[in-house]
Write a protein that holds these residues in place. Sequence first.
Motif, short mmCIF file in Angstrom:
data_model
loop_
_atom_site.label_atom_id
_atom_site.label_comp_id
_atom_site.label_asym_id
_atom_site.label_seq_id
_atom_site.Cartn_x
_atom_site.Cartn_y
_atom_site.Cartn_z
N LEU A 188 104.08 136.66 24.78
CA LEU A 188 104.91 137.83 25.08
C LEU A 188 104.56 139.00 24.17
O LEU A 188 104.49 140.16 24.61
N SER B 244 100.08 138.85 30.35
CA SER B 244 100.83 139.23 31.56
C SER B 244 101.61 138.07 32.14
O SER B 244 101.36 137.61 33.26
N LEU B 245 102.55 137.55 31.38
CA LEU B 245 103.45 136.50 31.82
C LEU B 245 104.85 136.80 31.29
O LEU B 245 105.00 137.46 30.26
N GLY B 246 105.86 136.30 31.99
CA GLY B 246 107.24 136.52 31.59
C GLY B 246 107.80 135.35 30.80
O GLY B 246 107.13 134.34 30.61
N LYS C 35 104.91 141.55 29.80
CA LYS C 35 105.54 140.93 30.96
C LYS C 35 105.80 141.91 32.09
O LYS C 35 105.94 141.52 33.24
N GLY D 75 104.16 130.79 30.18
CA GLY D 75 104.99 131.91 30.61
C GLY D 75 105.22 131.86 32.11
O GLY D 75 104.58 131.10 32.84
N PRO E 51 105.92 139.72 35.71
CA PRO E 51 104.74 140.52 36.05
C PRO E 51 104.61 140.77 37.55
O PRO E 51 104.06 141.81 37.95
#
Length: 437
Positions: A123, A128-130, A295, A336, A341
Amino acid sequence: MSGNADGGPPPTPIDLTPRTLIVLSLPAIAIGVVSAVVLFALDELAHFLQDFLWQTVPGWVGADPTSGRWIFGTLSLTGLAVGLIVAFVPGHGGRDSATTELIAPPLPLIALPSLAVVAVLGLAGGVSLGPENPIIAINSALLVVLVRWIAPKIPITMVVMLVASGTIGALFGTPVAAALVFTGIVAALKTGGSLFDRLFLPLVSAGAGAMTMSVLGPPLAILKLPPLGVPNGFDIGGSIVIAIGATLVGLAVVYVFPALHRFFHGLGSPILFTTLGGVILGILGAIGGPITLFKGAEQSEELLSNASSYSLGALVLIVVVKILALMIAAAAGFRGGRIFPSVFIGVDLGLIAHVLLPDVPLGLAIASATLGLILVIARDGWLALFLAVVIVGDISVLSVLCISILPAWLLVSRAPEMIAHPPTPVAPMPPPAPAVG
């Protein structure tokens, strides 16, 4: 999900009488509050580290954190750090997020420190992950152990559902999201009884999580757009076209993703494939710029606020980079979720659609694109409808989206999910039978 976390026989189901629901409401509220607090703590820690990596350290060395060189170096080192933790730290970062559903059986406690560290690193480092997959896994493991100690008669499966509800409610700032997600899960259980009886406790937990997070600060941004009002025929037709277009983009991602996952994990060592993933993410980030990192929640607001300064070509470049970054991050072993994203990608696709179809209102274009993409990535029609409405903050788009989702769902319903399944081991050949005579 059946049975318990220890692999034993399934627990005896609880009879959800009114008295039982009232008694279990207190633990449901507590689970929702704790789920939100842990989410907030993890998110705040990630923000603190993000500020350190992208503001404090560049200030110390006199570097520009928006430069391609800094973006490339930070993401490459993030990939190396995650790989080292997954390879050597006990627990190995928990399960690969690419191979699990949003709601999964609880992890052993030994996996939580490494999972929390790699989630925070991802993060903060710009991956690019939540936070949704790791935080649900962390909350589930913690609260299953706590509830088992305090109230061992509550089935583990119920605790996992309450934890997931509370966390989803906190993530999206409202219990409605959890209620919609769990209608499908409850229906799949086929256990009889009133649907709302079975949704009651998850809804209580989700409400507690959402209210707690509304005080602490919800992580999902809501865009301020003019309301649609009364839709016309062109609005409906444009929404269908945009939703189908976004769905096709999502399907392309879903079909390519398993091969990409096999490629990275075919390298064998997590140090190799997460470092390579970080290097590629660094290159993509250098190309797309800071708007394509992280994210995507704050970046969605930034993109919309400055939409007039982006040409069509720039918007296309951003969305291509973000899609590739999401695929690489998910395939290369980073921990993630893919929903946050995907919302950013939906916002960008909506802006592109609005440029190509300027007569379609901007809010409807963004909602339709978000609907189509989330429908593929999350494989949940309720969640897709909910997020599409919430992200634009306009309930009047719902009637149009309920029409647009129909052709989009026909495309999605027979398509694979965005989950990489480990290869099935090949059974050894039996020895040849001895010769007779």
